[in-house]
Design an enzyme around this catalytic site. Structure first.
Site, PDB file in Angstrom:
ATOM      1  N   ASN A 232     -44.646  -9.590 -32.317  1.00 48.09           N
ATOM      2  CA  ASN A 232     -45.244  -9.482 -30.980  1.00 48.09           C
ATOM      3  C   ASN A 232     -44.968  -8.146 -30.303  1.00 48.09           C
ATOM      4  OD1 ASN A 232     -46.190 -12.234 -31.119  1.00 48.09           O
ATOM      5  ND2 ASN A 232     -44.082 -12.889 -30.679  1.00 48.09           N
ATOM      6  N   ARG A 233     -44.700  -7.127 -31.107  1.00 51.95           N
ATOM      7  CA  ARG A 233     -44.445  -5.776 -30.614  1.00 51.95           C
ATOM      8  C   ARG A 233     -43.190  -5.686 -29.737  1.00 51.95           C
ATOM      9  NH1 ARG A 233     -47.391  -5.239 -34.250  1.00 51.95           N
ATOM     10  NH2 ARG A 233     -49.264  -3.962 -34.379  1.00 51.95           N
ATOM     11  N   LEU A 234     -42.336  -6.695 -29.789  1.00 53.39           N
ATOM     12  CA  LEU A 234     -41.064  -6.633 -29.065  1.00 53.39           C
ATOM     13  C   LEU A 234     -40.001  -6.055 -30.002  1.00 53.39           C
ATOM     14  CD1 LEU A 234     -41.052  -9.975 -27.035  1.00 53.39           C
ATOM     15  CD2 LEU A 234     -41.615  -7.666 -26.253  1.00 53.39           C
TER      16      LEU A 234
ATOM     17  N   LYS B 171     -50.298  -5.240 -37.551  1.00 58.13           N
ATOM     18  CA  LYS B 171     -49.351  -5.787 -38.506  1.00 58.13           C
ATOM     19  C   LYS B 171     -48.231  -6.449 -37.732  1.00 58.13           C
ATOM     20  CE  LYS B 171     -46.058  -4.606 -42.140  1.00 58.13           C
ATOM     21  NZ  LYS B 171     -45.469  -3.545 -42.979  1.00 58.13           N
TER      22      LYS B 171
END
Length: 215
Positions: free
Chosen positions: A192-194, A10
């Site tokens: 972007n999982r940042l 997600k």
């Protein structure tokens, strides 16, 4: 039997959390986030939190309870003091609370030390509960083995008759705890999982120190 979950992904895109925009006291940020979730994401049960304890068997255990009050001092919930949870807290008062608000893509993790609240405060909250909940607190020997649901229902019926037209007093084994935080971490999902992570830690002088963490 197996199920591959590696393609479950997600993208989190609903907000940002910048260190320079955060208040000096984490309770203020908690209050702000709590109110926003409560107002704009009604599908989330805002005051539902996971509490993790270390049991007398040495294993951690997590379960969902309901936050009933928060102040600058800490976070209050109620339970049976003789339950597995209560015995774990008596054995080791260090606990972890976590809130995950899916709609807002936010999480808060709180490490703290637990204490019983004053008896009169527990009395006041108990008196505010519906009669069914009051009787349920007396009927249930929480976490102990019970032969069947019928046993509980029979006990409840007996108590309903016993307390008909009578006030119900809070049992001594049931009441509130306050978790006084020593660390509070705020997580905001990002693309972007940042993800954004800001952690507040209480120093030796009881001042809050905040830092940004890598995702």
């Amino acid at each position: 039997m197996e199920k591959d979950l590696s393609n479950y992904r997600k993208s989190y895109e609903k907000g940002a959390l910048l260190l320079e925009d955060t208040p000096e006291n984490p309770i203020e940020l908690f209050r702000s986030w709590f109110n926003e979730v409560d107002n704009f994401f009604p599908q989330d049960e805002t005051n539902a939190m996971t509490i993790s304890t270390i049991g007398t068997d040495g294993f951690p255990k997590s379960r969902v309870v309901l936050l009933k009050k928060f102040t600058y001092e800490g976070f209050i919930f109620y339970t049976n003091y003789e339950s597995e949870k209560g015995k774990a807290i008596q054995h080791n008062p260090n606990v972890c609370l976590s809130f995950f608000w899916h709609g807002a893509e936010r999480q808060i993790i709180i490490k703290g030390q637990t204490e019983k609240i004053a008896a009169n405060l527990s009395d006041g909250y108990f008196e505010s509960r519906p009669r069914g909940s009051q009787l349920g607190a007396i009927v249930s020997k929480q976490s102990s083995v019970v032969a069947s649901r019928q046993v509980l229902e029979d006990d409840l019926k007996r108590l309903e008759e016993e307390y008909q037209n009578k006030d119900i007093q809070r049992p001594e084994y049931w009441g509130g705890y306050i978790v006084k935080p020593v660390s509070m971490e705020f997580w905001q999902g990002r693309p972007n999982r940042l993800h954004d992570r800001v952690v507040y830690t209480l120093d030796m002088d009881f001042n809050w120190v905040k830092n940004r963490l890598c995702p």
